[in-house]
Design a protein around this motif. Sequence first.
Motif, short mmCIF file in Angstrom:
data_model
loop_
_atom_site.label_atom_id
_atom_site.label_comp_id
_atom_site.label_asym_id
_atom_site.label_seq_id
_atom_site.Cartn_x
_atom_site.Cartn_y
_atom_site.Cartn_z
N VAL A 574 -2.35 -3.24 0.55
CA VAL A 574 -1.52 -3.01 -0.63
C VAL A 574 -1.71 -1.58 -1.14
O VAL A 574 -0.76 -0.92 -1.57
N ALA A 618 6.92 -7.66 -1.09
CA ALA A 618 5.97 -6.78 -1.77
C ALA A 618 5.78 -7.21 -3.22
O ALA A 618 4.65 -7.22 -3.73
N LEU A 622 2.20 -8.39 -4.79
CA LEU A 622 1.62 -7.74 -5.96
C LEU A 622 1.31 -8.74 -7.06
O LEU A 622 0.26 -8.65 -7.73
N TYR A 634 -1.24 -3.90 -10.34
CA TYR A 634 -0.39 -4.60 -9.37
C TYR A 634 0.71 -5.37 -10.09
O TYR A 634 1.87 -5.40 -9.65
#
Length: 768
Positions: A574, A618, A622, A634
């Motif tokens: 990430v 994504a 997160l 995040y």
Amino acid sequence: MLQYLSAKAITAPEGRGHCRPRLFRYFGGGAARSGTIGKVLALFVVATVFLWSGCGMERGEETVVTEDKTHLQTNRLANETSPYLLQHAHNPVDWYPWGEEALDKARREDKPIFLSIGYSACHWCHVMERESFENDEIAEILNREFVSIKVDREERPDLDEIYMNSVQMMTGSGGWPLSVFLTPDLKPFFGGTYFPPDDRLGLPGFKSVLGQVAGVWKERRGDVLNSAEQITEILKTRQRVSAGESEIDSDVLSETVKQLTYSFDQKFGGFGDAPKFPPSGAIGVLFRRYLRTHDENLLRMATLTLDEMAGGGIYDQIGGGFHRYSVDRVWLVPHFEKMLYDNALLSVAYLEAYQLTGRPLYRRIATETLDYVIREMNDRSGGFHSTQDADSEGEEGKYYVWTSSEITDILGPADTELFAAYYGVDDGGNFEGKTILNVPVTSGDFAGAHDMTEEDLLLGLAPLKKKLREARAGRVPPGKDDKVIASWNGMMISALARGYQVLGEERFRMAAERAGEFILGSMMEDGEMLHTYRGGHAKIPGYLNDYAHIANAMIDLYETTFDITWIEACNGLVTKMNDLFWDDDQGGFYFTSSRHEHLLTRTKPYIDGSIPSGNSTAALVLLRLGRLTGNNDYLTRAEQVFGSAMPMLKTQPTALTHMLSAMDSYLSPVTEVAIAGKTGEPDTRQMLATVRSGFLPNKVVAFIDPDDTGAERAREHIPLLAGRSILYNTATAYVCENQTCDRPLNDPDELARKLNLDNRVDRGGSDE
């Protein structure tokens, strides 16, 4: 000058069973003919996409397949690793792979580029190869007038997205094989998909197209360059305005459900008419909205779709696993290729349905699909292969269809009678004189009509299916693309991990862990992902999808094994994803990293196509990682992704269903469950099984064994585990919501009540 063409698809008959011939023709659409775009493209048209339904089709002049090819020449593709490119290595066409050698040649010789994009399992890619790329006359024109580049779309999805967008803009449609003509500086000026070799049925043949494009390039160069420039600018403008910062509006979730309801097929499930693709993203949205609203119609829409697909020919009734799509409304006749990503996404859909309803059918379909992947798609490295072709011995679907006499020879007359009745087999067949196995009525109704119990029916059918699967294994199998794609493997790792969590089958956990270890060990270089792997070699810098799906898989592996190593790997991925792909100006992630080759435009994917977009996954990663690790940065970035996607969510929400599921998670209360216990002990296993038994899409689960050597590392990464201890010498669950924790629980039944898992929906007991 080429002319615009248009035609309508012939509609399919209703009902599962026999079908009549159909030919889909999708030609240039009206969207490309109006306004600025229409003026830009007035010089050029674009072409035709044939999609044969695979249902009693008349093949006309299609070239007969010859498997034994005499290799009189070898081109540059012989040095590639992609199975799709290697299929073209002995064409007389002087193919180049995408790269500086080909691009430099086009610039140096001032020739247009013919860019052909396809993939290994693509039926019409194979047809165009046989008809045109093995044709010496066509090859001579290509070699003289063009620089020909062949691309595997699965290796280079960045190129595929840019040039597919250009063809869709020019024609209103798209597909594979994708055939695009570019200037030497890579700007598209003409394109289409499949072309027959010669003029046919009033349609331009490939030879004619090549001659006219070459002539226009020489005689009207200024017009070509002007059009190419304007097409390119439109592509770039569309990219700039497709997203931007906006307030998150939860109303898009309700609007999406309205649109799905409007397009829902009330009789056969799915959305819209033929052809039908498995709507895994839409099913996920419906399940999550059902939890919020308790609207029974939403659950019915999802489960009817799953039921009809499970009983149709789109599902491989003998070997398990799903084909790519159905060419008809009733899910009977599939396009027979099998894709790894479809089977990953659909496994999860059936697992969630099983968690929500408890119906045995959903457990069986998920189990058979995951077992198919382990059995037939596993690479010896530990990863999973990409696709299986639709064709074997040059004939689409030949591997999968049966005659009643074949079945009788294998099973004997007595067993054939039961089997044929249940799977819709008769002498006439339902597909070119043969039968695609399907389940016309539910097992409960069938058992009742035959004076037997449903359990006895299914037990009796199991060994018959096994016999046919073993007999089928003796046929010439479909071709396989055995390259390993990181993003698709991420989806399958998640599906297998979820399979273990829900079903408790150890083989799924083992396969998921092995694949995860392979990815981290063989598809990483200096902390960065690589996109593909084959034959011991990984290559191509990873795309956004690769980082996002592998990171998501790492979280699923953690929630399966509770080995903190997976979270450490996820954090690393990430961090790289944020560094390499993030758009600092408008938010959201680009598809290519800042270190990728600079192409015509840098796309930012939001649309959820056959796989979830990189931004959708994504955002979910997160959220999950931020909640698990307590990293608010995040969570803030996930919120920014939703904001950047909002303009598109408002205009075409049903095209972003995976994004909507992630946003639903963002808008929903979070249930955090921490369990402290002895690893592997029965009380610990029971607590974990309880948490995993129901459909809780917005939960965070962490586990700690206080005596384990990794306990301190786990506490460092996951604040939820701080201070969690075993009480009364029994596995202890701590349940928190909105940062408020309830009293510790030692009783699994009490935990189930706390999590509202004791009210599973009862949709009936029929397995089919």
